[in-house]
Structure formats: C-alpha cells, structure tokens
Write a protein that holds these residues in place. Structure first.
Motif, PDB file in Angstrom:
ATOM      1  N   THR A   1       0.823  -1.206   0.000  1.00 34.35           N
ATOM      2  CA  THR A   1       0.000   0.000   0.000  1.00 34.35           C
ATOM      3  C   THR A   1       0.854   1.252   0.000  1.00 34.35           C
ATOM      4  O   THR A   1       2.055   1.211   0.261  1.00 34.35           O
ATOM      5  N   ASN A   2       0.215   2.339  -0.304  1.00 32.58           N
ATOM      6  CA  ASN A   2       0.724   3.690  -0.112  1.00 32.58           C
ATOM      7  C   ASN A   2      -0.500   4.557   0.181  1.00 32.58           C
ATOM      8  O   ASN A   2      -1.632   4.053   0.156  1.00 32.58           O
ATOM      9  N   PRO A   3      -0.333   5.843   0.484  1.00 35.36           N
ATOM     10  CA  PRO A   3      -1.517   6.641   0.829  1.00 35.36           C
ATOM     11  C   PRO A   3      -2.589   6.674  -0.265  1.00 35.36           C
ATOM     12  O   PRO A   3      -3.792   6.621   0.029  1.00 35.36           O
ATOM     13  N   ALA A   4      -2.186   6.724  -1.532  1.00 39.57           N
ATOM     14  CA  ALA A   4      -3.171   6.764  -2.618  1.00 39.57           C
ATOM     15  C   ALA A   4      -3.985   5.472  -2.664  1.00 39.57           C
ATOM     16  O   ALA A   4      -5.217   5.501  -2.786  1.00 39.57           O
ATOM     17  N   THR A   5      -3.315   4.348  -2.567  1.00 37.90           N
ATOM     18  CA  THR A   5      -4.015   3.058  -2.574  1.00 37.90           C
ATOM     19  C   THR A   5      -4.928   2.935  -1.361  1.00 37.90           C
ATOM     20  O   THR A   5      -6.054   2.439  -1.467  1.00 37.90           O
ATOM     21  N   ALA A   6      -4.456   3.374  -0.223  1.00 35.99           N
ATOM     22  CA  ALA A   6      -5.248   3.281   1.002  1.00 35.99           C
ATOM     23  C   ALA A   6      -6.520   4.118   0.907  1.00 35.99           C
ATOM     24  O   ALA A   6      -7.608   3.642   1.257  1.00 35.99           O
TER      25      ALA A   6
END
Length: 139
Positions: free
Chosen positions: A54-59
């Motif tokens: 994950t990363n913030p965009a995916t989250a």
C-alpha cells in the motif's frame, strides 16, 4: 436488456459476502492510511497491510471503494444490485490495469501481484452479489 434473476434464493448470502468484501477493503484502507500517514501520496515504499502492499493513494482509494460497497449493502434492494454490478466490474478492470503497470514505473499505487489477485477476487464477489441481488416489485 439484461435478464437478471429476481428475488434469487441466495440473495442474502451473496449480500453478506459483498459486505465482507467491502469491510475488508475499508479495513485495509483505514489501516493503510494509518500506516502510511505522513508519507508522500504516491510513495513507493515497502508498506504492507493485511497482506497487501500500500501507499496513501491506494489506502484512500480502497477506503472509498469499500465504503461504497458497504453503503450499497446496507441500502439493499435494487440499489445494491446496480451499485455492486458497477463496482464489481470496476474493481476487475482496476485490477487488470494494475496488472498491466505492475513491473513498470507507472506503478504509482505501489501494488504487487497479491494486490491484483485479491482485487480480482473481491471484484468477482461484489459482481456476483450484484448480479443475484435484484429484487422484483412487490405489489
């Protein structure tokens, strides 16, 4: 015109499975937001949550889609049918786009093959729940 089954006898179990899929997406998103808090939005680090990268965009994207699925499940009826058919196809298409960008610099959502497999399965569950969730008019 599509001929979806009306009042299918497995409508409620499929709706429950769609709710579980939406809950998993929402939980993954919220935990991903908490774990990647303060990192750049399209960060390509090595953060893993619930077995997925994950990363913030995916989250954030997972949280929004999960909440959409959960809202459709709670509302039920033909809203559940329509929203989950659209979101099911969208999740499958999203997984295929992620697969195409997996080993490239275009993988800005920081996903792995595990993410693609899980999103495809969740998309199929949500789509199946939507296909069998149509309710006939009662009169």
């Amino acid at each position: 015109m599509a001929h979806y089954p009306l009042d299918h006898h497995l409508r409620q179990p499929y709706r429950f499975l769609a709710g579980a899929a939406g809950l998993y997406l929402s939980l993954f998103g919220v935990l991903g937001i908490a774990m990647t808090w303060g990192e750049p939005f399209l960060h390509r680090g090595s953060d893993w949550v619930l077995g997925l990268r994950t990363n913030p965009a995916t989250a954030w994207l997972s949280t929004l889609v999960g909440l959409g699925v959960l809202a459709a499940v709670v509302l039920g009826g033909n809203v559940h049918h329509r929203v989950n058919v659209v979101l099911g196809w969208a999740l499958i298409a999203y997984a295929m786009v992620l697969l195409a960008f997996l080993q490239t610099e275009a993988n800005v959502l920081n996903v792995s093959m595990v993410n693609v497999i899980v999103l495809t399965l969740i998309g199929l569950v949500v789509l199946t729940a939507g296909l069998y969730g149509k309710v006939g008019e009662r009169g």
